[in-house]
Structure formats: C-alpha cells, structure tokens
Write an enzyme that holds these catalytic residues in place. Structure first.
Site, PDB file in Angstrom:
ATOM      1  CG  ASP A  20      -0.322  -0.516   2.482  1.00 39.61           C
ATOM      2  OD1 ASP A  20       0.913  -0.420   2.601  1.00 39.61           O
ATOM      3  OD2 ASP A  20      -1.038  -1.026   3.347  1.00 39.61           O
ATOM      4  CG  ASN A  46      -8.542  -1.361  12.224  1.00 37.60           C
ATOM      5  OD1 ASN A  46      -7.628  -2.035  11.771  1.00 37.60           O
ATOM      6  ND2 ASN A  46      -9.039  -0.314  11.599  1.00 37.60           N
ATOM      7  CG  HIS A  78      -5.681  -2.156   8.932  1.00 38.05           C
ATOM      8  ND1 HIS A  78      -5.743  -0.830   9.312  1.00 38.05           N
ATOM      9  CD2 HIS A  78      -4.367  -2.479   9.043  1.00 38.05           C
ATOM     10  CE1 HIS A  78      -4.546  -0.395   9.606  1.00 38.05           C
ATOM     11  NE2 HIS A  78      -3.684  -1.367   9.459  1.00 38.05           N
ATOM     12  CD  GLU A  81      -8.554   0.957   7.906  1.00 40.35           C
ATOM     13  OE1 GLU A  81      -8.405   0.023   8.727  1.00 40.35           O
ATOM     14  OE2 GLU A  81      -8.040   2.081   8.069  1.00 40.35           O
TER      15      GLU A  81
END
Ligand code: F6R
Length: 240
Positions: A67, A136, A138, A143
């Site tokens: 990314d 979280n 991801h 996400e």
C-alpha cells in the site's frame, strides 16, 4: 494456519527472516510482497544484515508493496516508497527498478489499481507476502467494513488507523485520510503469507485469528481461508 509464539520481538523478527533466507536460497528470482509500519523493521534489519554477510542475494528479486497513502508524493518522507528505500532497499543489493509500490500520485486509480494487480500476475504472482495487522484487524489498508474489495483500490482510512499512524506525523491532521492498497483478493493470491504481530494492542486481533469465524469486521480473519499462512507473534500480542 500455523501460529508461532516468540518471547521477544527480536526472536519473532529473526524467525520471519529465516523464512526469507530459505526462500531466497531456493528461488533467487522470487517475488516478495512487502509491508510498511513498525512491525517489519526488525525483519528488514535482519535481511539487510544477511545480505551484507553474503547469505542472501536480492539482485534477481522483484517486490510489490501492499500500500501507499493517497495522495502521496513518493519523495515525501512519510511515503511508503521513502520508508522502503530507507529501511530496506537502500541497504540490500536490490535493483530499485524491480521494486513496486502503489502509485500515490495516480489520477485514474481504478486503472492504476488494475495495472498493479496485472503487474503482479505478469511477474508470476507473489511467492511470499508479508503482512502486519492493524489493531482494528486491517491487513494492507483493507479496513473493517460491511464489504471488502478484491483488487488494488483506493480506500478511506478509518479514524482508528489515522489515530494509530499519527505517531509518524507532526500532528494527526497531517495523516492522509486515504490510501491505495492491494485488495483482499490480491493478498489472498500470494502463494505463501507470513503475518507478523507484535505488542499488547494487537491482542484482540490474535484472539480473532484463533476462533473459526471469518468476518469483514476483522479482515485479518480471511487469512483462515488461505492454504499457507504462518502467523508469528510475540508473547505480548499472544497473551495480551
Ligand atoms: C502497512 C500495512 C498495514 C500495517 C499495519 C500495522 O504497509 O499494510 O496494514 O501492517 O497498520 O502497522 P504497525 O506495524 O505499524 O503496527
């Protein structure tokens, strides 16, 4: 899914590093998928040391990063291209022309995302994909959401991720709110995945990886459906 637990972050990094040493020795022209963030730093130091000692050779290796922030100039000191050059590529004998990071300056992101996936395919696919996980859940910047995207695409970052990454910027407002990321399908096509998890704040994700549920609320749980995944975590992440 193979889960291995290490007393320390250094041991975890060396164990991940040995997986790369084995692959690089077996397949000198392998295709590696890399990640950024704090967790891979120990692994990248290990790989640079092994390269400097002559144990591994990167001259025929191709890499694809997961990314990049969007929009983001590759020359910016918080870009993931800059991170990879500084923490790995400048320290090993890789040809930078063979290192790919999603284009944070892309105008037509749909086209650029599809071209990134095609470039991976054209290189024969990723042999070993490195992943970290967000607190979280991801992976890449996929996400938690009601649906996940298969291919490389632009996505909004959640407030939690912006918050977690604010430590790298002067202030939270400077953190980009979007990123261009490999999608879940791109990641799942890798022949082998190594996922490294360190620190207490990742404990909930480690727990979610240990039951049998797969949920878009925690994208890392999709790894349960991949045939060749090794999760390396330190005691802090495992025990919480
Ligand atoms: C980075 C990436 C992210 C990170 C994750 C964990 O390229 O894809 O998914 O792996 O945010 O980051 P750290 O290691 O900083 O906790």
């Amino acid at each position: 899914m193979n889960v291995l637990v290490f007393d320390t972050y250094e041991e975890l990094s060396a164990a991940a590093g040995q997986m790369y040493v084995r692959l690089l020795q077996q397949k000198p022209d392998c295709v590696l998928g890399f990640a950024t963030g704090s967790t891979p730093l120990g692994l990248y130091r290990f790989l640079a040391e092994q390269n400097q000692k002559g144990v591994v050779d990167f001259s025929r290796v191709t890499t694809f990063n997961l990314d990049e922030y969007y929009p983001m100039d590759p020359a910016h000191d918080q870009s993931y291209r800059y991170f990879m050059n500084k923490n790995l590529f400048d320290n090993i004998n890789i040809d930078k022309a063979n290192t790919f990071v999603p284009d944070g300056t892309a105008k037509d992101c749909t086209k650029v995302g599809a071209a990134y996936d095609q470039a991976i395919e054209a290189h024969g696919g990723i042999d070993l994909q490195l992943l970290g996980v967000g607190r979280n859940g991801h992976i890449g910047f996929n996400e938690p959401d009601t649906a996940l995207v298969a291919g490389t695409h632009v996505t909004d970052l959640t407030d939690d991720t912006i918050d977690a990454n604010a430590r790298f910027f002067e202030k939270k407002e400077d953190v980009p709110t979007k990123a261009i990321t490999m999608g879940m399908g791109t990641i799942m096509k890798a022949r082998q995945i190594v996922c490294i998890i360190s620190g207490k704040n990742k404990h909930e994700v480690v727990k979610a990886l240990q039951n049998d549920l797969v949920t878009t609320d925690c994208p890392a749980t999709f790894l349960k459906m991949h045939p060749n995944v090794t999760i390396l975590c330190d005691k802090e992440a495992y025990e919480g």
